[in-house]
Design a protein around this motif. Structure first.
Motif, PDB file in Angstrom:
ATOM      1  N   UNK A  10       0.841  -1.204   0.000  1.00  0.00           N
ATOM      2  CA  UNK A  10       0.000   0.000   0.000  1.00  0.00           C
ATOM      3  C   UNK A  10       0.874   1.251   0.000  1.00  0.00           C
ATOM      4  N   UNK A  11       1.949   1.211   0.792  1.00  0.00           N
ATOM      5  CA  UNK A  11       2.888   2.339   0.838  1.00  0.00           C
ATOM      6  C   UNK A  11       3.563   2.518  -0.517  1.00  0.00           C
ATOM      7  N   UNK A  12       3.959   1.410  -1.149  1.00  0.00           N
ATOM      8  CA  UNK A  12       4.571   1.485  -2.470  1.00  0.00           C
ATOM      9  C   UNK A  12       3.580   2.046  -3.491  1.00  0.00           C
ATOM     10  N   UNK A  13       2.319   1.619  -3.393  1.00  0.00           N
ATOM     11  CA  UNK A  13       1.282   2.111  -4.306  1.00  0.00           C
ATOM     12  C   UNK A  13       1.105   3.623  -4.164  1.00  0.00           C
ATOM     13  N   UNK A  14       1.119   4.102  -2.938  1.00  0.00           N
ATOM     14  CA  UNK A  14       1.000   5.548  -2.708  1.00  0.00           C
ATOM     15  C   UNK A  14       2.208   6.291  -3.284  1.00  0.00           C
ATOM     16  N   UNK A  15       3.369   5.682  -3.153  1.00  0.00           N
ATOM     17  CA  UNK A  15       4.584   6.292  -3.700  1.00  0.00           C
ATOM     18  C   UNK A  15       4.469   6.487  -5.216  1.00  0.00           C
ATOM     19  N   UNK A  16       3.814   5.522  -5.869  1.00  0.00           N
ATOM     20  CA  UNK A  16       3.639   5.587  -7.325  1.00  0.00           C
ATOM     21  C   UNK A  16       2.297   6.216  -7.710  1.00  0.00           C
ATOM     22  N   UNK A  17       1.619   6.831  -6.705  1.00  0.00           N
ATOM     23  CA  UNK A  17       0.342   7.528  -6.910  1.00  0.00           C
ATOM     24  C   UNK A  17      -0.750   6.605  -7.456  1.00  0.00           C
ATOM     25  N   UNK A  18      -0.762   5.375  -6.975  1.00  0.00           N
ATOM     26  CA  UNK A  18      -1.795   4.416  -7.353  1.00  0.00           C
ATOM     27  C   UNK A  18      -2.782   4.276  -6.181  1.00  0.00           C
ATOM     28  N   UNK A  19      -3.593   5.299  -6.026  1.00  0.00           N
ATOM     29  CA  UNK A  19      -4.498   5.372  -4.875  1.00  0.00           C
ATOM     30  C   UNK A  19      -5.500   4.221  -4.854  1.00  0.00           C
TER      31      UNK A  19
END
Length: 323
Positions: free
Chosen positions: A192-201
């Motif tokens: 989830x943190x990685x997804x946020x880093x890549x702006x994949x909300x």
């Protein structure tokens, strides 16, 4: 996705699991959906016989409701969100059928390996073609480098292998109270943190929903467990975790984040190879958590150590990729 939105997502799914568990567990007990324990397993596990299983229904329901509700709220319901829910429900349905046959129909082996494999492959292919409706990256990135390479048309084979492999890896790891619930929660938070880093909300909402639902379930699944997730839960979690890693385009990173699941699976593979080729066992029993049990470790110690290993692996990934 703000910090407050993240907290809301985790809290909503956590609360749903906490509310559902006291409703579902008595029903499972009333329907006599009790876990049967393998005679060849550790003797200490025999006391767990009759504990309600299929508890994966609790957190799967929580994840579905929170993911759909919060995705609409944040206006982030996408094809990727739908694919993740299809994997969650599809793999969960295969696990449910397996549990149902074992527990209700009293056929200890449940679905055959081939039946489960065919079901997993079909669902994986459906997910792949849904993703292919839009732009879809078929490359694999080497962790902690700028190197990647395209699999092209062969990516579908990798996707199937990844989903089937990790769904079964998580399933193999589900042998001690709270082991998978805690380890998987850490893994989903990491992605989830990685997804946020890549702006994949959209993916972050799903992953945080899974983590929150698992933490709520863990209140009832920790030692001594009042309910087991069963194949219903473990297959759903493994398939979903693999798909999250694919959508975040950090597939191979899952080998590190999910190191516990990898080691558990390798212990089974090595045990089988050793016994069939030499007639000797490497471990006292596999998967490896049983080896530690038979070596004198109590269940809580094993689970705590495995959680810690999973947490350290997750922190390493976050530090390397995010900070």
């Amino acid at each position: 996705m703000t910090l407050s939105a993240t907290i809301i997502t985790i809290f909503v799914s956590f609360l749903l699991s906490v509310i559902l568990a006291p409703i579902v567990i008595p029903y499972l007990r009333k329907m006599k959906f009790g876990q049967s324990i393998r005679e060849e397993g550790p003797e200490s596990h025999q006391k767990k016989a009759g504990t309600p299983t299929m508890g994966g229904l609790i957190f799967i329901t929580s994840i579905i409701v929170s993911t759909i509700g919060l995705s609409f709220y944040f206006d982030k319901l996408t094809t990727q969100s739908i694919v993740l829910l299809i994997i969650l429900v599809g793999f969960g349905a295969i696990g449910f059928l397996d549990d149902f046959i074992k527990v209700v129909l009293k056929r200890n082996l449940g679905l055959t390996s081939i039946q489960k494999l065919i079901g997993q492959i079909i669902i994986s292919i459906i997910a792949y073609f849904l993703l292919k409706l839009g732009p879809f990256d078929t490359s694999l990135a080497i962790p902690f480098t700028n190197i990647d390479f395209s699999l092209g048309q062969f990516y579908v084979a990798f996707l199937i292998f990844w989903l089937v492999g990790f769904s079964n890896a998580v399933n193999l790891s589900d042998g001690l109270d709270g082991l998978v619930s805690g380890t998987a929660a850490v893994a989903f938070v990491t992605f989830a943190v990685l997804a946020l880093t890549f702006e994949q909300t959209d993916i972050a909402i799903f992953a945080f929903s899974v983590a929150g639902a698992l933490l709520g379930f863990l209140l009832f699944n920790k030692n001594p467990a009042k309910v087991f997730m069963g194949d219903t839960g473990s297959l759903a979690l493994g398939g979903s975790l693999a798909m999250v890693s694919i959508l975040v385009k950090q597939e191979l990173m899952l080998v590190i984040v999910g190191i516990i699941f990898v080691v558990e699976t390798l212990s089974v593979i090595l045990q089988v190879i050793s016994f069939k080729t030499t007639g000797k066992r490497i471990f006292k029993m596999s998967p490896i958590h049983h080896h530690f049990e038979l070596s004198g470790w109590n269940e809580r110690k094993i689970v705590t150590v495995f959680w810690a290993v999973g947490f350290v692996a997750a922190m390493f990934v976050v530090l390397m990729e995010v900070l």
